[in-house]
Design an enzyme around this catalytic site. Structure first.
Site, short mmCIF file in Angstrom:
data_model
loop_
_atom_site.label_atom_id
_atom_site.label_comp_id
_atom_site.label_asym_id
_atom_site.label_seq_id
_atom_site.Cartn_x
_atom_site.Cartn_y
_atom_site.Cartn_z
N GLU A 173 0.90 -1.31 0.12
CA GLU A 173 0.09 -0.18 -0.10
C GLU A 173 0.82 1.31 0.09
O GLU A 173 0.66 2.34 0.66
CB GLU A 173 -0.97 -0.05 1.28
CG GLU A 173 -1.94 -1.13 1.24
CD GLU A 173 -2.91 -1.53 2.37
OE1 GLU A 173 -2.83 -0.55 3.06
OE2 GLU A 173 -3.47 -2.49 2.20
N GLU A 278 -4.69 -7.70 -1.80
CA GLU A 278 -5.45 -7.81 -1.07
C GLU A 278 -6.99 -7.22 -1.26
O GLU A 278 -7.01 -6.00 -1.98
CB GLU A 278 -5.19 -6.80 0.19
CG GLU A 278 -4.15 -7.34 1.08
CD GLU A 278 -3.67 -6.28 2.16
OE1 GLU A 278 -4.46 -5.78 2.85
OE2 GLU A 278 -2.41 -6.35 2.73
#
Length: 368
Positions: A173, A278
């Site tokens: 991320e 994810e």
């Protein structure tokens, strides 16, 4: 048995990658367009109603394990005996080996603590990535943390002593600002330098050649946002992103389609594997989410290699169904789709090579 010729498939970025790691990378390319592998974080470690009891919510619903197993290195940097989710690393290592022996794929993220404050990875104070680079104030500490991670990763071996291939996803991320390695604490050049140093150190200093590197962003809406911190093709094997359903179905679809379109373009351009590193919907309140929401997306963008659903951590925090949960029947239909691959379909494909499959079959015969 299919073989993987150099002319057909791209090799891992690490020119010294182990035989099993090369086989895995070629296998993942071979499966592109044929099916998307389903993954679940910490699947066999704990679930909604169990912890460390050799069970699996996914298996309890479908009769099959996920094809991809997600794990976390967080805690290893502090020399802890447990990871961030209170799984003993000794137990985690056993579960990684079991997943590998049944032909599954293991991927690790690393919610590494802030090396300056020693607080969690969500603590973004007091740190700039330059401090971790050679000559920086915390460079030696960072090397020590990498040494601890490398020692653990090198201990993950198969039955014949071979290094278990790992999809390694550090600094995930990275386009967000909620982790200390995010956009607020470094220029793009500093991030690239840290990624490259990390990979070079693990490869060259610690001789880890069983890692396939996963570059995993958060949200993006342009090639520049997505690839602005890309460290280079020689340091990446898989490109992916993390996005959850946090809003309406229409909004989730809109954002996922934009990101998947760009992801497939960039993966093709750089000759890398594409993944949804994810995703998920906490509590899964939509009874047909698997077949009416997720499956159509995956069927449209079928060059994605795998997706990983986040963890099941009790009745208030779960992303995969469990027996009796409202989407369990829909999840069974999702499992049966020709477009989705769970571990039972992955095993006979021998993603680590024919010797690995032969060993697995011999183990089944011995059990009988």
């Amino acid at each position: 048995m299919l073989s993987f010729a150099r002319a057909q498939y791209n090799l891992p970025a690490d020119s010294l990658a182990t035989n099993e790691t090369r086989w895995l990378y070629g296998s993942m390319q071979r499966l592109s367009g044929a099916g998307i592998m389903f993954g679940h974080h910490d699947d066999t470690a704990y679930g909604v109603h169990f912890k460390l009891k050799d069970s699996s919510d996914v298996h309890n619903v479908t009769g099959a394990y996920p094809a991809v197993y997600g794990w976390d290195l967080s805690g290893i940097e502090l020399d802890s005996l447990w990871d961030i989710n209170q799984i003993p690393f000794k137990t985690q290592a056993r579960l990684v080996r079991e997943a590998y022996e049944r032909g599954g794929i293991n991927t690790f993220c690393w919610h590494m603590n802030n090396p300056v404050t020693l607080k969690t990875s969500w603590d973004t104070s007091g740190i700039y990535l330059k401090q971790l680079l050679p000559g920086g104030s915390h460079h030696e500490m960072y090397r020590t943390w990498l040494d601890r991670a490398a020692k653990y990763l090198s201990s993950l071996k198969g039955k014949d002593g071979e290094a278990i291939p790992i999809l390694f996803r550090p600094f995930h991320e990275l386009t967000g600002n909620w982790f200390w390695w995010g956009t607020d604490n470094a220029t793009a050049d500093d991030f690239v330098a840290l990624w490259q140093f990390t990979v070079n150190y693990l490869r060259n200093n610690r001789k880890l050649h069983n890692l396939l590197m996963v570059y995993s962003t958060a949200d993006y809406y342009s090639d520049w946002e997505m690839m602005g911190r890309y460290p280079g093709d020689e340091y990446v094997d898989v490109i992916g992103f993390d996005r959850y359903q946090l809003d309406t179905t229409a909004q989730y679809n809109y954002h996922m389609k934009r990101q998947l379109e760009l992801l497939q373009q960039q993966a093709d351009e750089h000759h890398k594997i594409a993944s949804i590193a994810e995703t998920g919907y906490q509590g899964i309140p939509d009874s047909t989410w698997w077949t009416k929401q997720l499956l159509p997306l995956l069927s449209t963008y079928n060059k994605i290699s795998y997706l990983l659903i986040w963890r099941n951590n009790g009745p208030e925090h779960y992303y995969a169904p469990f027996p009796g949960q409202g989407t369990a029947e829909d999840f069974k239909q999702f499992y049966k789709s020709n477009n989705i691959i769970f571990n039972d379909r992955l095993t006979p494909l021998a993603v680590y090579g024919p010797q690995h499959l032969q060993r697995y079959n011999q183990k089944l015969v011995q059990k009988e």
